[in-house]
Design a protein around this motif. Sequence first.
Motif, mmCIF file in Angstrom:
data_model
loop_
_atom_site.group_PDB
_atom_site.id
_atom_site.type_symbol
_atom_site.label_atom_id
_atom_site.label_comp_id
_atom_site.label_asym_id
_atom_site.label_seq_id
_atom_site.Cartn_x
_atom_site.Cartn_y
_atom_site.Cartn_z
ATOM 1 N N THR A 16 0.852 -1.203 0.000
ATOM 2 C CA THR A 16 0.000 0.000 0.000
ATOM 3 C C THR A 16 0.884 1.248 0.000
ATOM 4 O OG1 THR A 16 -0.142 -0.277 2.395
ATOM 5 C CG2 THR A 16 -2.037 -0.991 1.117
ATOM 6 N N GLY A 39 -5.650 3.402 1.959
ATOM 7 C CA GLY A 39 -6.974 3.460 2.554
ATOM 8 C C GLY A 39 -6.962 4.340 3.785
ATOM 9 N N LYS A 101 -2.324 -1.763 13.843
ATOM 10 C CA LYS A 101 -1.197 -2.516 13.290
ATOM 11 C C LYS A 101 -0.357 -3.107 14.425
ATOM 12 C CE LYS A 101 0.711 -1.314 8.954
ATOM 13 N NZ LYS A 101 1.154 -0.236 8.081
ATOM 14 N N TRP A 125 -5.677 -8.387 4.395
ATOM 15 C CA TRP A 125 -4.983 -7.086 4.395
ATOM 16 C C TRP A 125 -3.477 -7.327 4.252
ATOM 17 C CZ3 TRP A 125 -2.892 -4.152 9.019
ATOM 18 C CH2 TRP A 125 -2.385 -2.907 8.604
ATOM 19 N N ASN A 175 -10.910 -5.460 4.495
ATOM 20 C CA ASN A 175 -9.995 -4.766 3.598
ATOM 21 C C ASN A 175 -9.205 -5.875 2.933
ATOM 22 O OD1 ASN A 175 -7.984 -3.358 2.363
ATOM 23 N ND2 ASN A 175 -7.106 -2.443 4.193
ATOM 24 N N LYS A 237 -9.879 4.633 11.233
ATOM 25 C CA LYS A 237 -10.879 4.691 10.158
ATOM 26 C C LYS A 237 -12.145 5.399 10.618
ATOM 27 C CE LYS A 237 -7.823 2.110 8.362
ATOM 28 N NZ LYS A 237 -6.978 2.284 7.216
ATOM 29 N N ARG A 372 -7.057 -3.297 -6.085
ATOM 30 C CA ARG A 372 -7.823 -2.567 -5.062
ATOM 31 C C ARG A 372 -7.800 -1.063 -5.305
ATOM 32 N NH1 ARG A 372 -6.243 -1.516 1.151
ATOM 33 N NH2 ARG A 372 -5.230 0.259 0.107
HETATM 34 N N1 GLU Z 1 -4.742 0.264 5.948
HETATM 35 C C1 GLU Z 1 -4.575 1.189 4.894
HETATM 36 C C2 GLU Z 1 -4.550 0.473 3.575
HETATM 37 O O1 GLU Z 1 -4.791 -0.700 3.510
HETATM 38 C C3 GLU Z 1 -3.416 2.101 5.140
HETATM 39 C C4 GLU Z 1 -2.063 1.639 4.720
HETATM 40 C C5 GLU Z 1 -1.494 0.571 5.566
HETATM 41 O O2 GLU Z 1 -1.522 0.706 6.804
HETATM 42 O O3 GLU Z 1 -1.047 -0.395 4.975
HETATM 43 O O4 GLU Z 1 -4.319 1.111 2.582
#
Ligand code: GLU
Length: 398
Positions: A16, A39, A101, A125, A175, A237, A372
């Motif tokens: 991401t 995201g 995270k 994710w 996600n 979020k 995505r």
């Molecule tokens: N969770 C978000 C995403 O999936 C932010 C980026 C990340 O923490 O990886 O884009």
Amino acid sequence: MDKLSARVKRLGFSQTFVMSNKVREMKANGIDVISLTLGEPDFDVPDTIKKAAFDAITENYSHYSPVPGFLELREAIAHKLKRDNNLDYKPTQICVSNGAKQSIINVLAAIIDDGDEVLLPAPYWVSYDEMVKMMGGTSVMLPTSYVTDFKITAEQLESAITERTKAILFSSPCNPSGGYYTYDELKSLAKVIAKYPQLTVISDEIYEYINYETKTTSIAQFAEIYEQTAVINGMSKAFAMTGWRIGYSACPEWLAKACEKIQGQMTSGPNTVAQRASITALKTDPSEFRYMIDAFEKRRDLVYELMSTIPGFKVLLPKAAFYFFPDISYYIGKTLNGKLIANADEFAMFILENAHVGCVGGLSFGSPECIRFSYAASEDELKEAMKRIKETLEKYNH
Ligand code: GLU
Ligand code: PMP
């Protein structure tokens, strides 16, 4: 001399951030790119939450907090879990961290030894697989597809469990798929999990509020697996607080204690000002923040209408979160503008370079046939992005 550890060598960069950095570079070079990569809500933090942060600074909340977070915040989280999810947690079962995270990493670090298996329903994710690797574990992917609404079945789960399986880790709402498990689906998964007491369910519920249908269910609601479940949630979020870095886990006490032990050696308690602001956010009636969800819903409907007209895209209407995850397998193996598209990541790169729209390929989500898009962007950007992609594909797909 190669000084890097084996641990870091087996780790990949977060895809991401890789894609959002590429967009940033292109923009710095004067290219007009629309980023639908990361995201994160594009709203500002609500004023009441900001005020609580200013107050915290004025009131000198400037010292270390307890490692698992201020008691008052853990009480507010326990209250939220009761109010929204009908879950009973004591503050001693909650550990507040630097984002969801870190909450997930804490739980994995607490239960995974080398070679232990973690089940990941795919798509997952991006960070899950890498986090498991970081802890020395092995991810076992449970594939799903567009056809099954990107969800696993109880039978699929049971057939993947071995004596090395320590955990199942998934997000619902999901996600990247934007789907979520219904009460009945979770109940059937819980029934399987209850048969294997060595299993911990890590239930990532960070998109709980961003939901356009019925309220979602937490799998911890099923009494038979409450003691096996770690609920993950956070402020990023729901309250547009991604940069404030507050997430939390709610677990059985032995696991919460282990998370506290790990965090106490790694980072200590998270930022005190953000913790104080989170108390205000969590105590506020969620309806106060509904305007963000309404805006996301409007954008979702807009993108669905436009994306459904893009040739070769198979699109599901997402029920929650702020992602579209179309199946683009139609393009894999084709040559577009002289470039052979071998997988979804190459297709995402093609879209970035030719349509100047940033998105993330599905490989690192465990779905190599999908890409995505985050629709946490303005309506004008979303319209323009869909137009660019459609025109580019019409031009190059012969
Ligand atoms: N969770 C978000 C995403 O999936 C932010 C980026 C990340 O923490 O990886 O884009
Ligand atoms: N889980 C999921 C499913 C996510 O999309 C994200 C995105 N940031 C996170 C966890 C982590 O959130 P944070 O660390 O910002 O709380």
